[in-house]
Design a protein around this motif. Structure first.
Motif, mmCIF file in Angstrom:
data_model
loop_
_atom_site.group_PDB
_atom_site.id
_atom_site.type_symbol
_atom_site.label_atom_id
_atom_site.label_comp_id
_atom_site.label_asym_id
_atom_site.label_seq_id
_atom_site.Cartn_x
_atom_site.Cartn_y
_atom_site.Cartn_z
ATOM 1 N N ALA A 187 -58.644 -14.478 2.197
ATOM 2 C CA ALA A 187 -57.302 -13.923 2.051
ATOM 3 C C ALA A 187 -56.411 -14.305 3.222
ATOM 4 O O ALA A 187 -55.194 -14.389 3.091
ATOM 5 N N LEU A 188 -57.010 -14.564 4.395
ATOM 6 C CA LEU A 188 -56.236 -14.938 5.562
ATOM 7 C C LEU A 188 -55.785 -16.390 5.531
ATOM 8 O O LEU A 188 -54.995 -16.816 6.361
ATOM 9 N N ARG A 189 -56.269 -17.175 4.571
ATOM 10 C CA ARG A 189 -55.933 -18.593 4.515
ATOM 11 C C ARG A 189 -54.759 -18.882 3.594
ATOM 12 O O ARG A 189 -54.440 -20.026 3.325
ATOM 13 N N LEU A 190 -54.090 -17.844 3.144
ATOM 14 C CA LEU A 190 -53.090 -18.043 2.098
ATOM 15 C C LEU A 190 -51.745 -18.483 2.631
ATOM 16 O O LEU A 190 -50.837 -18.730 1.859
ATOM 17 N N GLY A 191 -51.575 -18.576 3.940
ATOM 18 C CA GLY A 191 -50.290 -19.033 4.457
ATOM 19 C C GLY A 191 -49.550 -17.930 5.169
ATOM 20 O O GLY A 191 -50.117 -16.968 5.643
ATOM 21 N N GLU A 209 -51.478 -5.896 8.737
ATOM 22 C CA GLU A 209 -51.006 -6.030 10.118
ATOM 23 C C GLU A 209 -52.164 -6.115 11.099
ATOM 24 O O GLU A 209 -52.150 -6.893 12.030
ATOM 25 N N GLY A 210 -53.207 -5.311 10.874
ATOM 26 C CA GLY A 210 -54.318 -5.290 11.809
ATOM 27 C C GLY A 210 -55.173 -6.539 11.789
ATOM 28 O O GLY A 210 -55.998 -6.740 12.666
ATOM 29 N N GLU A 211 -54.988 -7.412 10.787
ATOM 30 C CA GLU A 211 -55.815 -8.606 10.662
ATOM 31 C C GLU A 211 -55.148 -9.846 11.226
ATOM 32 O O GLU A 211 -55.712 -10.922 11.183
ATOM 33 N N GLN A 212 -53.936 -9.719 11.747
ATOM 34 C CA GLN A 212 -53.220 -10.880 12.256
ATOM 35 C C GLN A 212 -53.634 -11.165 13.698
ATOM 36 O O GLN A 212 -53.610 -10.265 14.541
ATOM 37 N N PRO A 213 -54.020 -12.405 14.006
ATOM 38 C CA PRO A 213 -54.379 -12.743 15.384
ATOM 39 C C PRO A 213 -53.222 -12.501 16.350
ATOM 40 O O PRO A 213 -53.435 -12.105 17.489
ATOM 41 N N ARG A 243 -58.340 -23.223 22.882
ATOM 42 C CA ARG A 243 -57.135 -23.647 23.600
ATOM 43 C C ARG A 243 -55.959 -22.734 23.287
ATOM 44 O O ARG A 243 -55.227 -22.322 24.192
ATOM 45 N N VAL A 244 -55.783 -22.427 22.022
ATOM 46 C CA VAL A 244 -54.634 -21.607 21.627
ATOM 47 C C VAL A 244 -54.756 -20.207 22.196
ATOM 48 O O VAL A 244 -53.785 -19.648 22.735
ATOM 49 N N LEU A 300 -49.219 -16.344 12.897
ATOM 50 C CA LEU A 300 -49.687 -15.072 12.375
ATOM 51 C C LEU A 300 -50.963 -15.196 11.557
ATOM 52 O O LEU A 300 -51.650 -14.199 11.336
ATOM 53 N N VAL A 301 -51.276 -16.381 11.056
ATOM 54 C CA VAL A 301 -52.512 -16.562 10.288
ATOM 55 C C VAL A 301 -53.484 -17.509 10.985
ATOM 56 O O VAL A 301 -54.477 -17.909 10.409
ATOM 57 N N PHE A 302 -53.191 -17.895 12.219
ATOM 58 C CA PHE A 302 -54.093 -18.763 12.964
ATOM 59 C C PHE A 302 -55.400 -18.015 13.231
ATOM 60 O O PHE A 302 -55.382 -16.824 13.560
ATOM 61 N N PRO A 303 -56.563 -18.642 13.119
ATOM 62 C CA PRO A 303 -56.815 -20.075 12.880
ATOM 63 C C PRO A 303 -57.147 -20.421 11.427
ATOM 64 O O PRO A 303 -57.685 -21.471 11.160
#
Length: 508
Positions: free
Chosen positions: A273-277, A293-297, A422-423, A451-454
């Motif tokens: 679900a985190l890979r959707l953009g 919100e809690g799942e965003q790096p 690195r990021v 917001l969706v990295f990595p």
């Protein structure tokens, strides 16, 4: 007797595979590790819906979340249609020419499988009449068009088709990361691909669009809203992932709905679900789950800095150019992406601002020219170019700078750490401490990517910004131009000092 029963059962399985697609998929199809495919309830329901829509003279659209085997189903369906009708004109359209080539190779692999030969023993690819993305099988009819043709949605020119399969022609790149391409994909879908299906006799061509939702204004979402001539099956996988909810839309209106068993591992769905953009512009209610919100790096609050000053106001401007892939091997018509980030040292403050962040999709030479033009406009004082593969891009950028008489030093960079490390090391602590400021409204693509990295489809803007920050910090402290000017004046008016040591004289 046992052998006779087994032979009868085997013959029944082959006969069933010729007439029923689900039986064909389980008899011929194998997964990534070579195990036989078992059609999930979702897959069976999906193809029943496609057949139902086709019988009613409607085009079939299926909106399914990522990770549910859409491409495998599309490849098997194309191979099955070719086996059932030797005169079929099957077209498979993907988001890019590279993806189309992958589909063509997969279809060939299915047709070369011994199980496929047992189901359709008469199907043979004609030698000398094939390329990487198309081929012709031995057939009774006469046609100049190949049996199978696979193309990218923007690069293909279209061809007559009696079976058109659109497999994820919308992706995160052309829907979220590059908003300008949404309209291009929609125009190509309507003007190129939907103008090519042709009616053979009284039978309407089979058109199937298998898609994941990405944006409320992408080609799939617009087509679903307009609804004319289409029936859509929309399947959602949402928290807590206990089941798959579905609804059928005809003419843009919901006709019926229900639920299906969820056969995909719950943790896998949460990761996918985190890979959707971009969570900012993700399509709600069209099959994708909004990233919580809690799942965003990185949270959006970290990208709320003030508007940056004009580029010339910064004491130091450091750029990092990140070309994606091998620039010497970018095929014509399918160029790589490249990203450039420029950070500027805030006058008299220990703060860096993002001065520029941009992405370009072009041929390698144009990428280098674009980088040189941006660096001259922004007055970049130090340029770092990531050397990928054989490292041709730093040379191309250096040549482009010389052509426009720009004497910016170019540093060749070869990162030694993984991108994720690195990021996190370069960006996260500086953002939280307020030492790096990003004006989110100016750099929406950068923010959406972070917001969706990595796990997002793109990470080149974030990676280039991390590279720019590392390069900037490695250059040491920067002083304001006024102090540099005073130092120069002091050295100019100071009388030379001469002293003698061990018989030798030094002077400054």
């Amino acid at each position: 007797m046992t052998d006779a029963i087994l032979r009868d059962a085997h013959g029944l399985a082959i006969a069933s595979a010729r007439e029923d697609f689900d039986a064909f998929a389980e008899y011929v199809g194998v997964d990534d590790v070579g195990e036989p495919i078992v059609q999930a309830p979702l897959h069976r329901f999906m193809w029943r819906f496609v057949d139902w829509a086709h019988e009613r003279g409607l085009y079939a659209g299926v909106m399914i979340p990522v990770g549910h085997g859409k491409t495998t189903q599309a490849v098997l369906r194309a191979a099955w249609e070719i086996g059932r009708d030797e005169n079929v004109l099957c077209r498979v359209v993907a988001a890019s020419e590279e993806d189309a080539g992958d589909r063509a190779r997969a279809i060939r692999a299915v047709m070369a499988h011994p199980a496929y030969r047992r189901v359709f023993p008469g199907v043979r690819i004609v030698r000398g009449e094939q390329s990487e993305t198309e081929f012709t099988v031995k057939r009774s009819g006469v046609s100049k068009d190949p049996t199978l043709g696979c193309s990218g949605v923007l690069t293909g020119t279209g061809a007559r088709a009696t079976c058109l399969i659109l497999d994820d022609i919308v992706n995160n790149k052309n829907a979220v990361q590059n908003p300008a391409e949404r309209a291009r994909v929609l125009r190509s879908f309507r003007g190129v691909w939907m103008s090519r299906p042709s009616i053979i006799g009284s039978r309407k061509p089979l058109v199937v669009w298998i898609q994941t939702a990405y944006h409320v204004e992408d080609a799939a979402a617009v087509t679903m809203r307009e609804g004319a001539g289409w029936a859509w099956l929309v399947v959602r996988s949402e928290h807590p992932f206990a089941a798959l909810s579905w609804e059928i839309r005809v003419g843009g209106e919901v006709e019926t709905s229900g639920s299906l068993p969820n056969v995909v591992d719950r943790e896998q769905l949460e990761r996918l679900a985190l890979r959707l953009g971009s969570p900012i512009e993700v399509a709600r209610g069209l099959g994708n789950r909004h990233v919580a919100e809690g799942e965003q790096p990185f949270s959006e609050e970290l990208f709320a800095g003030p508007r940056p000053l004009p580029a010339a106001a910064y004491v130091r401007r450091v750029a990092y150019f990140d070309p994606a892939g091998d620039p010497t091997r970018a095929r014509k018509g399918d160029p790589d992406w490249a990203a450039l980030a420029v950070v500027g040292k805030h006058p008299k403050e220990p703060v860096w601002d993002v001065v520029f962040s941009g992405r370009l999709r072009a041929a390698p030479q144009r990428q280098a020219e674009w980088c040189a033009e941006r660096c001259r406009e922004l007055g970049v004082t130090s340029l770092n170019v990531e050397a990928v593969a054989d490292g041709a891009m730093p040379v191309l950028v250096g040549e482009a700078l010389r052509k426009i008489d720009c004497s910016i030093p170019v540093h060749r960079i070869q990162p030694g750490k993984r991108k994720e490390i690195r990021v996190q090391e370069a960006l996260e602590p500086r953002l939280r401490q307020g030492l790096l400021r990003v004006h989110g409204a100016l750099f929406r693509e950068l923010v959406a990517e972070a917001l969706v990295f990595p796990l997002g489809a793109h990470d080149d803007l974030v990676d280039s910004l991390a590279g720019a920050m590392d390069a900037a910090e490695s250059l040491g402290p920067a002083r304001h131009r006024s102090s540099v000017k005073k130092d120069r004046e002091r050295r100019r008016i100071r009388p030379p000092r001469v002293w003698q040591k061990r018989g030798r004289v030094w002077a400054d």
